[in-house]
Design a protein around this motif. Structure first.
Motif, mmCIF file in Angstrom:
data_model
loop_
_atom_site.group_PDB
_atom_site.id
_atom_site.type_symbol
_atom_site.label_atom_id
_atom_site.label_comp_id
_atom_site.label_asym_id
_atom_site.label_seq_id
_atom_site.Cartn_x
_atom_site.Cartn_y
_atom_site.Cartn_z
ATOM 1 N N THR A 229 0.882 -1.166 0.000
ATOM 2 C CA THR A 229 0.000 0.000 0.000
ATOM 3 C C THR A 229 0.921 1.218 0.000
ATOM 4 O OG1 THR A 229 -1.659 -1.176 1.299
ATOM 5 C CG2 THR A 229 -1.807 1.222 1.248
ATOM 6 N N TYR A 230 0.910 1.994 -1.069
ATOM 7 C CA TYR A 230 1.899 3.071 -1.228
ATOM 8 C C TYR A 230 1.390 4.379 -0.630
ATOM 9 C CZ TYR A 230 3.909 -0.458 -4.189
ATOM 10 O OH TYR A 230 4.432 -1.643 -4.639
ATOM 11 N N LYS A 231 2.185 4.902 0.339
ATOM 12 C CA LYS A 231 1.796 6.119 1.070
ATOM 13 C C LYS A 231 3.024 7.015 1.235
ATOM 14 C CE LYS A 231 -1.893 5.141 3.793
ATOM 15 N NZ LYS A 231 -2.569 4.901 5.079
ATOM 16 N N THR A 233 5.537 10.215 1.266
ATOM 17 C CA THR A 233 5.516 11.646 1.574
ATOM 18 C C THR A 233 6.882 12.236 1.243
ATOM 19 O OG1 THR A 233 6.177 11.233 3.865
ATOM 20 C CG2 THR A 233 3.810 11.370 3.417
ATOM 21 N N HIS A 248 6.587 3.566 4.776
ATOM 22 C CA HIS A 248 5.822 4.750 4.402
ATOM 23 C C HIS A 248 5.005 5.233 5.589
ATOM 24 C CE1 HIS A 248 5.946 3.530 -0.125
ATOM 25 N NE2 HIS A 248 7.109 3.478 0.455
ATOM 26 N N ARG A 250 2.000 5.780 7.601
ATOM 27 C CA ARG A 250 0.744 5.049 7.630
ATOM 28 C C ARG A 250 -0.469 5.970 7.476
ATOM 29 N NH1 ARG A 250 -2.461 2.976 11.720
ATOM 30 N NH2 ARG A 250 -3.469 0.998 11.243
ATOM 31 N N ALA A 252 -0.609 8.806 5.872
ATOM 32 C CA ALA A 252 -0.629 9.558 4.613
ATOM 33 C C ALA A 252 -1.671 8.950 3.671
ATOM 34 C CB ALA A 252 0.755 9.524 3.972
ATOM 35 N N PRO A 253 -2.151 9.724 2.695
ATOM 36 C CA PRO A 253 -3.151 9.189 1.748
ATOM 37 C C PRO A 253 -2.587 8.024 0.938
ATOM 38 C CG PRO A 253 -3.002 11.590 1.613
ATOM 39 C CD PRO A 253 -1.850 11.143 2.459
ATOM 40 N N MET A 254 -3.471 7.144 0.516
ATOM 41 C CA MET A 254 -3.080 6.019 -0.339
ATOM 42 C C MET A 254 -2.869 6.542 -1.751
ATOM 43 S SD MET A 254 -5.734 3.189 1.203
ATOM 44 C CE MET A 254 -5.444 2.011 -0.119
ATOM 45 N N ARG A 255 -1.630 6.514 -2.206
ATOM 46 C CA ARG A 255 -1.258 7.156 -3.460
ATOM 47 C C ARG A 255 -1.871 6.482 -4.689
ATOM 48 N NH1 ARG A 255 1.850 12.035 -3.901
ATOM 49 N NH2 ARG A 255 3.247 12.198 -2.119
ATOM 50 N N ARG A 268 -0.291 -1.081 5.972
ATOM 51 C CA ARG A 268 -0.181 0.361 6.188
ATOM 52 C C ARG A 268 -1.543 1.054 6.237
ATOM 53 N NH1 ARG A 268 4.481 0.369 1.711
ATOM 54 N NH2 ARG A 268 6.296 0.109 3.041
ATOM 55 N N GLU A 273 -9.514 3.699 6.838
ATOM 56 C CA GLU A 273 -9.420 3.248 5.443
ATOM 57 C C GLU A 273 -9.982 1.835 5.287
ATOM 58 O OE1 GLU A 273 -5.467 5.803 4.085
ATOM 59 O OE2 GLU A 273 -5.242 3.871 5.073
#
Length: 448
Positions: A229-231, A233, A248, A250, A252-255, A268, A273
């Motif tokens: 799950t890519y987050k 920053t 990453h 945790r 932060a928004p899911m990119r 993450r 979510e």
């Protein structure tokens, strides 16, 4: 992010797994075969019988060159060590495996990598000349990791896309393995972003490059699944600090939400979510510890149990399928309402009176236990009026079936050669007395 995109598969209704095929031997001159294409087909046949014909997606790991993590960012030569004696080339064997697997409700695809680059790759100098590799502040290309005894450089997604290299590489993959446009899914390992320092490229710019790369794969009609799950920053470092894993943020928004439908490692994600994003939009594999916070379950990995040197691999597969995959598919049919408690007291409440608990691996439906650790009798959502039962150590108890209008059921033993009819039993007000042997899986078909 747009979450309206229609994917080629509903990844909550099928299984996605990896098959480990080969790795380079130490020294990088020969390939250590874990599974040939012929062995993969035999495994696919047995798994199809056990899984009752569920659609299965197999991503082959180490199908190219000498095996896993060899010669990326290229993936244009099928590993000759995997070839079947029946075929002229390994590529012919791979194509035949894809076609044969269709007979067993199975889609064979590839595990590839858009992130890593090794100096033994034929196209490595093209990436250097295009400035498509991550560089340090002194302008030198940066080998952030090391695999198979070889320095692993990382691609600059912005330059990878803008240089035209990505289109060239992916188009050539489709020329090498044309069946991928029919498979409609590929798995991309470790697709996270790194910052470039010479010239400076921000994390946002890098993520935008990745988004365009994913979009190009989509244009070809192909889903892209991935590892994490890519987050990312802007303050995320390229390298681990003090030897700790690079992770990453945790919160932060899911990119890649709405772009990637499923990933293996989903730990993450925040509670919010997990509740707000349906698994049909984004789901997949492991959430925490071994599987999906232990009470959300997930896609079994496959690669860690389908091992040809283990004579009991099928027993391990059935265990994971019964205790991880079956409950995951069942829970995905119901809406997540709330996650409550902490640590061992964590649980998830679902619609229709279902609660899944971390403690004891229990699932209750309207107060009745339908999974108790490694003992279960769960609705098998892929067949009408069917349940799937399993016990790791053997079990006898009476299970409550939610459909109390049925008065009898047929019991079948699940085997790699097909289901074996055992007996017909009577039910009274939905109560099913069931004896399950050690390591035994049963299919229960309700009759009215």
């Amino acid at each position: 992010m747009n979450t309206d995109y229609k994917y080629s598969y509903d990844y909550t209704k099928c299984m996605m797994m990896k098959l480990g095929m080969a790795v380079p031997e130490k020294g990088g001159k020969t390939s250590r075969v874990l599974m040939t294409f012929d062995q993969a087909l035999e495994a696919i046949k047995k798994i199809d019988a056990v899984t009752q014909g569920i659609t299965k997606i197999y991503y082959l790991v180490g199908w190219q060159y000498l095996g896993h993590d060899d010669k990326y960012p290229d993936f244009f030569e099928v590993n000759e060590a995997l070839k079947s004696p029946k075929d002229k080339t390994a590529r012919d064997s791979f194509i035949r495996l894809y076609e044969e697997a269709k007979k067993y409700h199975s889609v064979v695809s590839v595990h590839i990598n858009f992130n890593d680059a090794y100096d033994n790759a034929p196209s490595f100098n093209d990436f250097v000349k295009a400035g498509a590799l991550i560089r340090k502040k002194n302008g030198k290309i940066h080998a952030i990791e090391k695999y198979n005894g070889r320095a692993c450089y990382k691609t600059d997604h912005k330059a990878y896309w803008e240089s035209g290299l990505f289109k060239r590489q992916f188009d050539r993959l489709l020329e090498t393995l044309p069946f991928l446009t029919d498979a409609k899914t590929v798995h991309v390992d470790n697709f996270q972003c790194y910052k470039n320092y010479a010239p400076y490229v921000s994390m946002n710019e890098m993520c935008e490059g990745r988004r365009k790369m994913i979009g190009y794969v989509r244009i070809k009609g192909i889903d892209l699944t991935s590892e994490f799950t890519y987050k990312e920053t802007e303050d995320l470092k390229n390298r681990p600090i003090f030897g700790l894993p690079r992770d990453h943020h945790r919160k932060a928004p899911m990119r890649t939400l709405g772009e990637i439908p499923a990933s293996w490692w989903c730990y993450r994600m925040t509670r919010q979510e997990l509740i707000e994003i349906p698994p049909q939009v984004y789901g997949g594999g492991i959430f925490r510890n071994k599987y999906f916070r232990n009470y959300l379950y997930g896609n079994m990995h496959g690669e860690d149990v389908i091992i040809m040197t283990n004579p009991n691999w099928l027993d391990d597969f059935i265990y994971d399928f019964a205790t991880v995959q079956v409950p995951y598919h069942f829970l995905c049919e119901h809406k997540r309402l709330a996650i409550k408690g902490f640590l061992s007291s964590e649980k998830c409440e679902f619609s229709d009176g279902i609660i899944s608990y971390y403690k004891g691996g229990k699932i209750r439906w309207n107060g009745n236990i339908i999974k108790d650790g490694d003992n279960l009798c769960l609705p098998f959502v892929h067949r009408d009026n069917s349940y799937f039962a399993y016990s790791k150590d053997g079990d006898f108890r009476t299970w409550q079936i939610q459909n109390d209008k049925t008065d009898k059921a047929e019991i079948f033993r699940v085997t790699p050669n097909g289901n074996e009819f055992l007996k017909e039993v009577a039910l009274e007000k939905g109560k099913l007395p069931l004896q399950i042997g050690k390591g035994e899986a049963l299919l229960i078909c309700l009759k009215s």
